[in-house]
Structures are given as C-alpha cells and as structure tokens.
Motif scaffolding. Sequence first.
Motif, PDB file in Angstrom:
ATOM      1  N   ILE A  46       1.468  -4.892   1.689  1.00 49.31           N
ATOM      2  CA  ILE A  46       1.120  -5.592   0.449  1.00 49.31           C
ATOM      3  C   ILE A  46       1.522  -7.061   0.540  1.00 49.31           C
ATOM      4  O   ILE A  46       0.748  -7.960   0.191  1.00 49.31           O
ATOM      5  N   CYS A  47       2.719  -7.318   1.037  1.00 48.38           N
ATOM      6  CA  CYS A  47       3.198  -8.700   1.172  1.00 48.38           C
ATOM      7  C   CYS A  47       2.406  -9.464   2.230  1.00 48.38           C
ATOM      8  O   CYS A  47       2.065 -10.635   2.037  1.00 48.38           O
ATOM      9  N   PHE A  68       0.045 -10.793  -1.386  1.00 46.37           N
ATOM     10  CA  PHE A  68       0.488 -10.475  -2.742  1.00 46.37           C
ATOM     11  C   PHE A  68       1.997 -10.684  -2.865  1.00 46.37           C
ATOM     12  O   PHE A  68       2.732 -10.637  -1.878  1.00 46.37           O
ATOM     13  N   ILE A  69       2.434 -10.891  -4.081  1.00 47.28           N
ATOM     14  CA  ILE A  69       3.861 -10.920  -4.389  1.00 47.28           C
ATOM     15  C   ILE A  69       4.189  -9.658  -5.166  1.00 47.28           C
ATOM     16  O   ILE A  69       3.650  -9.432  -6.258  1.00 47.28           O
ATOM     17  N   VAL A  70       5.035  -8.802  -4.620  1.00 44.68           N
ATOM     18  CA  VAL A  70       5.434  -7.575  -5.296  1.00 44.68           C
ATOM     19  C   VAL A  70       6.423  -7.942  -6.402  1.00 44.68           C
ATOM     20  O   VAL A  70       7.467  -8.537  -6.152  1.00 44.68           O
ATOM     21  N   THR A  71       6.070  -7.590  -7.631  1.00 40.00           N
ATOM     22  CA  THR A  71       6.914  -7.945  -8.783  1.00 40.00           C
ATOM     23  C   THR A  71       7.727  -6.775  -9.306  1.00 40.00           C
ATOM     24  O   THR A  71       8.779  -6.967  -9.920  1.00 40.00           O
ATOM     25  N   PHE A 103       3.637   0.420  -7.017  1.00 42.30           N
ATOM     26  CA  PHE A 103       3.831  -0.974  -6.617  1.00 42.30           C
ATOM     27  C   PHE A 103       3.022  -1.859  -7.566  1.00 42.30           C
ATOM     28  O   PHE A 103       1.828  -1.633  -7.748  1.00 42.30           O
ATOM     29  N   ALA A 126       1.905  -5.767  -8.009  1.00 34.50           N
ATOM     30  CA  ALA A 126       1.860  -7.009  -7.236  1.00 34.50           C
ATOM     31  C   ALA A 126       0.965  -8.025  -7.924  1.00 34.50           C
ATOM     32  O   ALA A 126       0.040  -7.668  -8.652  1.00 34.50           O
ATOM     33  N   GLU A 127       1.244  -9.284  -7.676  1.00 40.28           N
ATOM     34  CA  GLU A 127       0.478 -10.373  -8.291  1.00 40.28           C
ATOM     35  C   GLU A 127      -0.266 -11.159  -7.227  1.00 40.28           C
ATOM     36  O   GLU A 127       0.258 -11.419  -6.140  1.00 40.28           O
TER      37      GLU A 127
END
Length: 283
Positions: A231-232, A236-239, A270, A272-273
């Motif tokens: 994901i990273c 994406f930024i995992v929030t 998860f 993510a943004e």
Amino acid sequence: TGVACGTMKAATNEWDIAAEYWNDLVGEDGDWFQKYVMKPAIFHLLGNIKGLKVLDAGCGNGYLSKDLARMGAIVTGIDFSRKIIKKAIQYNKYEKLKIRYSSEDLSGKLNFKIKFDRIISHCVIQDIDNYLGVLQNFKKLLKNRGILIITTRHPCFSPSKEELGWKLTLKNGSVISSGHGLSHLEKSKQNFKGEYFKMDNYFNRLSFKRRWGNISTTSFSRTLQDYFSAICATGFIVTKIIEPLPILEGESKFPELANLLKRIPHFIIFVAEHTYKRQVNVK
C-alpha cells in the motif's frame, strides 16, 4: 466478502462456479460477519458519503453497494464474476438504487472516465494474485485526497491449511478445526466452545485452495508486512489500521461466534489516503 478479481483463467472458472454457493452463503444483505462486524466498521470510517462517487471494488452480489447507495453515494460496483454481477443487478431490480454494476478484472486495465472519492475493496485482495497491480489501479482511479479502504482476513490469523485455525468443541463433544474461515460456523447453527487458535508457517507465502462446501477457490497467504508495504509502495499514506470487533447486536445474535472474534481478530482494515507529492519550483 466480495468475489475476487484475478488475472488467471482458472480464477474466472472458480468464482463463476462458486457464485451460486457463495451467494447462498452470504445472502442478499450479507451474513453475520458483514452485518455485525464489517459493515458497522466500514460505515463508521466512511462517515457522510452523500453525493460522493464510491467504487465497490469486488462487490460480489452487491450487499455492500446497496447500503452505500442508500447512504446517498453514487456507487459503481465491479466484480470479476459475471454470474455474481447478474445477482447484484437482480437484487437491485426493484429498489433501483443509483448503482452501476459491471464485470471487470481489478488487476487488469480499468477504463473509467471518472475518478472516485472513495474506493472500498472488501475482503477481496487475499484472493488476487497480482495484488500490487490492483493497488496501482486504485491509485489511478482515486481522486487526490480520496480515501481507500481495504479489508481482508487478518493475515496473522489466516491459516493456509484446513487443520489449523480454531480448535472447537461442539455440543456433542466432537472436536473440529475451523480451517480457512468461519463462515461455515454460522450456517451450521451448532453451539461450540473455542479452545485455542492454532497457526503455523506464517511466512510461507503460497497459494492454497479454500473450500466453499464442495467447491474451492484460490486464496493467497501473505504477511501483514506484505500488505502494508505494498500500500505504501503504491504511493498511499496509511492513516489507520483497524481490527474490527462485533457490535453488541451481533454478540446477542451469536455469542459463541462473537467470543471467537473478541479473542482473536478475524479481519483487518487498512485505511489509506491518496496524496500527490507537492512539486517545488526552483528558480
């Protein structure tokens, strides 16, 4: 869970063959796990989605898509199985919610002219070989500052062998292993006591067959690090990372099953943004 979208021809046959059984198992509005564990958690994370464009990626028979549309979202539901998409269209025939359904390969080329405010991929990624390709597609389809929600069976407690999982003592005194999943326990209507959870070979990344009655489909064993890193790496930024618990109504409906999930998490979420890197102009 939604029906997986894969790239292999075998996966197409598997999920079309499994479509009827899976639909009967989950039901038009979702099974116990969806109603009392996953939907409440997903809706809490989504908040107000009225007027937003939402992609239900791996929508299955549309049990989640319908709720999203009832919340006022403009919903697109896609799934690899043409048979299960036909079920989704059938279930929406009378209510006529604002949902567009189509059969698509999540890891293939997705030709959408719009971008989405939210993408939800619910219990699908564990059944896809090229999951990095799926995440790359989500990156392209999501608006800047858009939110991605991915749910999956918890990789730390998702055994690839049927003899693993929960050791359960049934009311008649017999002892069984829960195996790959817990859905069959709801349908069995049997009282049981969970003794302990057995897990092994966590780092063995492999494909395995998951049984749905007399039918089987392919799933993939991965680690928590695999998913987080992918994901990273996609940008994406995992929030948030959530391990959802049953709500009180779910506990009253099926206390034995709720007790298992309160002891060992069965799912992970998860959040993510999507963010674009800021460009710095150097004069």
